[in-house]
Structures are given as C-alpha cells and as structure tokens.
Write an enzyme that holds these catalytic residues in place. Structure first.
Site, PDB file in Angstrom:
ATOM      1  N   TYR A   1      10.175  14.463  26.000  1.00  0.00           N
ATOM      2  CA  TYR A   1       9.385  15.549  26.124  1.00  0.00           C
ATOM      3  C   TYR A   1      10.747  16.524  27.231  1.00  0.00           C
ATOM      4  O   TYR A   1      11.109  17.552  26.982  1.00  0.00           O
ATOM      5  CB  TYR A   1       8.298  16.161  26.561  1.00  0.00           C
ATOM      6  CG  TYR A   1       7.125  15.358  26.056  1.00  0.00           C
ATOM      7  CD1 TYR A   1       7.651  14.487  24.320  1.00  0.00           C
ATOM      8  CD2 TYR A   1       5.969  15.091  26.667  1.00  0.00           C
ATOM      9  CE1 TYR A   1       6.635  13.678  23.958  1.00  0.00           C
ATOM     10  CE2 TYR A   1       5.224  14.212  25.723  1.00  0.00           C
ATOM     11  CZ  TYR A   1       5.496  14.170  24.903  1.00  0.00           C
ATOM     12  OH  TYR A   1       4.515  13.401  23.940  1.00  0.00           O
TER      13      TYR A   1
ATOM     14  N   ASP B   1       0.582   9.803  26.922  1.00  0.00           N
ATOM     15  CA  ASP B   1      -0.248  10.813  25.740  1.00  0.00           C
ATOM     16  C   ASP B   1      -0.970  10.684  25.175  1.00  0.00           C
ATOM     17  O   ASP B   1      -1.749  10.968  25.258  1.00  0.00           O
ATOM     18  CB  ASP B   1       1.284  11.999  25.880  1.00  0.00           C
ATOM     19  CG  ASP B   1       0.712  13.306  25.568  1.00  0.00           C
ATOM     20  OD1 ASP B   1      -0.460  13.420  25.829  1.00  0.00           O
ATOM     21  OD2 ASP B   1       1.862  14.526  24.675  1.00  0.00           O
TER      22      ASP B   1
ATOM     23  N   ASP C   1      -4.799   9.743  25.294  1.00  0.00           N
ATOM     24  CA  ASP C   1      -6.251  10.853  24.720  1.00  0.00           C
ATOM     25  C   ASP C   1      -6.920   9.621  24.031  1.00  0.00           C
ATOM     26  O   ASP C   1      -7.709   9.658  23.820  1.00  0.00           O
ATOM     27  CB  ASP C   1      -5.462  10.931  23.289  1.00  0.00           C
ATOM     28  CG  ASP C   1      -5.264  12.932  24.045  1.00  0.00           C
ATOM     29  OD1 ASP C   1      -4.891  13.301  25.273  1.00  0.00           O
ATOM     30  OD2 ASP C   1      -4.645  13.297  23.307  1.00  0.00           O
TER      31      ASP C   1
ATOM     32  N   ASP D   1       2.780  -0.466  20.701  1.00  0.00           N
ATOM     33  CA  ASP D   1       1.863  -0.749  18.923  1.00  0.00           C
ATOM     34  C   ASP D   1       0.622  -1.853  19.349  1.00  0.00           C
ATOM     35  O   ASP D   1      -0.437  -1.267  18.868  1.00  0.00           O
ATOM     36  CB  ASP D   1       2.135  -0.861  18.216  1.00  0.00           C
ATOM     37  CG  ASP D   1       3.726  -2.216  18.295  1.00  0.00           C
ATOM     38  OD1 ASP D   1       4.401  -2.472  19.553  1.00  0.00           O
ATOM     39  OD2 ASP D   1       4.447  -2.043  17.685  1.00  0.00           O
TER      40      ASP D   1
ATOM     41  N   LYS E   1       8.461  -0.618  24.292  1.00  0.00           N
ATOM     42  CA  LYS E   1       9.077  -0.835  23.379  1.00  0.00           C
ATOM     43  C   LYS E   1       9.637  -1.191  23.097  1.00  0.00           C
ATOM     44  O   LYS E   1      11.434  -1.120  22.702  1.00  0.00           O
ATOM     45  CB  LYS E   1       8.967   0.292  22.418  1.00  0.00           C
ATOM     46  CG  LYS E   1       9.291   0.596  21.161  1.00  0.00           C
ATOM     47  CD  LYS E   1       7.953   0.135  20.483  1.00  0.00           C
ATOM     48  CE  LYS E   1       7.993  -0.046  18.926  1.00  0.00           C
ATOM     49  NZ  LYS E   1       7.607  -0.852  18.225  1.00  0.00           N
TER      50      LYS E   1
END
Ligand code: NAD
Length: 356
Positions: free
Chosen positions: A141, A243, A247, A219, A186
């Site tokens: 970001y 992020d 959620d 994942d 990852k």
C-alpha cells in the site's frame, strides 16, 4: 495530572457512537477514581467543512499531545469526489502517519447470543477468540506506484526492522493469551514473505521460546478462518493480507458494529476506533450500534493506560447486556425488539454501575 485523551468524533454515525463511548469512559473513571481529560477536535469531512482541511493543525497538535486518541469514523456522500485534493479518508491516513502507529490490532470474539448474526454455523463459532495483528504502515500500500498506458505496478517492500517490531507486539500479546501465534505469509511466491518467515523463526526462537509459532500460507489461512476459527489465537501478518483477513474475520462476529480496534506505536500510545465507517445510510437516526466504539475504550484502558481490570469490566458489561437480550438493529434477529444507540450505551453504563 489527568491523562489526556484526544477525541475525534468525525462524520456520520461517528459522533453518535462516540457520545456513548464517552459515557462509558466517564463511568469507569468515576468508579475507579481515575482521571482522564478528554479534548475534542475535528477530523474528516466535518473538519474540511469547518476548517478547510481533513486533518487541521489543531487536530494534529492534539493527537501528538494525547496519550491516546479515540476516533469515531470519517467519510460520507458529501465528500466523495475522487479527484479532490483532500478527502475525509486522507485525514485518517494523515492521523495514523502523524501518530506513527504501525501495528493494528483487532480482537475477534464471538458471543454465543449473537451466533445467529453470523453466516457461519454456530458450532464453528464456539470459543472463537482471535487477536489479529496487522502491519499498518508498510508493504504494497505504501510502495512505489507506477502507471503506464497499458501497465501498472505497486512495489511491496519490507525491512527486517519493520517486521521485527510488529512480530514483537504479536509475541507479547500471545504471552497474555494462549501463547500461540500464526504468522501468515505467501512464502512460496513472495520474496518479502521469505524475509518475513526467516525473521519470525529467528525472533520467536530467541525472544519467545515459550510461544508456539506456526507459519500459514495466506490462502490456507483464509480457508481455516472459516473452517476452524477457534484454533487461532494470535494472527500476525503484513498490511494487505491483514486488511483482507480482518474483514473476513469480522463476519465471524456478525456485525461490523461490534468490533473495536487499536493502532499502536510500540510505546503505549495508541489510536482507538471501531472497525466500521461512518455508515451514512443510518447516520442521524440514533440507531447505530455503539458497542465497537465502547469496546475500543476497553482496548484503550488495557493497551495505553495499563488498566486491564477496567477493560474487562467494560467487556463484561457489553456481554451482559447482549445476554440480557438488548439488540441494536444490526444485530437483531427478525422480529426481535431493538433499542437505539443511546439506550444501548445507557444499558452498558447501568451494568457497569450495578457490577461495581
Ligand atoms: P460502513 O462501515 O460505514 O457501513 C457498512 C454497512 O454497515 C452499512 O450498511 C452500515 O449501516 C453498517 N454499519 C456500520 N457500522 C455500523 C454500526 N455501528 N451500527 C450499525 N450498522 C453499522 O462502510 P461503507 O458504507 O463502505 O462506508 C461509508 C463511509 O465510511 C465511506 O465514506 C467510507 O470511506 C468511510 N469509511 C471510514 C472508515 C473509518 O473511518 N475508519 C472505515 C471504513 C469506511
């Protein structure tokens, strides 16, 4: 001297939920003989209208003076022009940058009485008590951005120092909990993840040998959050993965209105806010759920003011009113009676007094 708390109600339902959180703070201070000085300032759209900036100098000065900042929410349909040089959400990013808060922590705790509000089966929700620690000021970001006519790129980079300071917060939190940390990465494709995993392995071996560390691919973590959420204790991860996963995790509880958050700078100073936005669709109607903001006050007492017993009293009072059947509209089952924002705040205050 009284501890200074900066209060930034913001836009939409922000001022409505903050009013209830301040009632709770005042009650807990009176009951425990603590002194807090609260000082309010503008942020977001309200600040743009009144002072011409989403993060005015006065607000910045307050945020830097205060030991803790309690924020409502920012944004709304009045200020949505994406081409505008200033936007309410920019005020929030500027606030986080000014305070240097790099670790966002979000507890996700399910309440048996609210199982019906979650899309997951009740048996999956039993015993869920997760703390997600998300890196907030680095990663993709904030990396260099490039845009050509037919191509674009966003750079993801992390330093050992950025990773270490975040992992330390996760390890320390785990020590006050079930001593388990799942570090999400990852590693099979990302170089930043390879550094992340190496730093985590080294740091936990050296500084947190009493905490069980596991590495989980992002994942797989997304799947496990739905299939076996109760197995997680502390989850720690980089900015973008965090992020998305936070959620996803919020759906375990059922409503955004229930969830608090803290953003910490590692020295005890913090920014505390509910995870939801300004909810323009219900603003001004007195029906917003104030629990996320009230639980943010509990986090503030625990993480900035080192008052864990007071924090637990607020959390117990919220749980008790839910058990007694009080519901704002967002957490009510079909046909169930609902109460407004102020009535929910008053009921929590009454519980605190009754339990004192
Ligand atoms: P939102 O969180 O404001 O609302 C999403 C949905 O959840 C809405 O239906 C809303 O009514 C409901 N909801 C949210 N909080 C609730 C509460 N306390 N009680 C009951 N229901 C609640 O997200 P959005 O609609 O995508 O965004 C609205 C505005 O908020 C936008 O301008 C956005 O940029 C801003 N926003 C701000 C923050 C922040 O201040 N931290 C975070 C997210 C979005």
């Amino acid at each position: 001297m009284a501890a200074l708390i900066g209060v930034l109600p913001g836009d939409g339902i922000g001022p409505e939920v903050i009013a209830e959180a301040l009632k709770v703070l005042d009650t807990i201070a009176r009951l425990g003989g603590h002194r807090f000085e609260t000082r309010q300032a503008l942020i977001g759209g309200a600040a743009m209208d009144a002072a011409g900036s989403s993060f005015p100098g006065e607000t910045r000065a307050l945020a830097l003076d205060a030991q803790a900042v309690l924020l409502g929410a920012v944004g709304g349909p009045k200020w949505t022009d994406p081409a505008a040089p200033d936007r309410p959400e920019k005020g929030l990013l500027d606030l986080r940058a000014a305070m240097g808060v790099y670790a966002n922590i979000r507890p996700v705790v399910t309440h048996p009485t609210l199982y019906g509000a979650s899309p997951l089966k009740p048996e999956r929700l039993q015993g869920v008590d997760i703390m997600v620690v998300r890196e907030l000021t680095g990663g993709i970001y904030f990396g260099r951005k490039e845009r050509g006519v037919d191509s674009a790129s966003d750079l993801c980079s992390y330093t050992r120092a950025e990773i270490t300071r975040l992992l330390r917060i996760a390890g320390t939190l785990a020590r006050g909990r079930r001593r388990k940390v799942a570090s999400i990465d990852k590693v099979n494709v990302l170089e930043t993840s390879r550094l992340w995993r190496a730093v985590a392995t080294e740091l936990f071996a050296q500084e947190f040998p009493d905490v069980a560390l596991e590495h989980v691919l992002v994942d797989a973590a997304a799947m496990h959050l739905l299939s076996r959420p109760a197995d997680f204790d502390v989850i720690v991860t980089e900015n973008m993965f965090g992020d998305i996963l936070t959620d996803e995790a919020s759906m375990l509880v059922g409503s955004m209105g229930m969830l608090p958050s803290a953003s910490l700078d590692g020295s005890g100073r913090g920014l505390y806010e509910p995870i939801h936005g300004s909810a323009p669709d219900i603003a001004g109607r007195g029906i917003a759920n104030p629990c996320g903001t009230i639980l943010s006050v509990a986090m503030m007492l625990r993480h900035t003011f080192n008052l864990p017993a007071e924090a637990r009293r607020i959390e117990s009072a919220v749980a008790a009113v839910l058990e007694a059947g009080l519901r704002t509209r967002d957490i009510a089952a079909a046909g169930q009676e609902v109460v407004g924002t102020a009535a929910m705040g008053d009921a929590i205050v009454a519980r605190l007094r009754a339990a004192a």
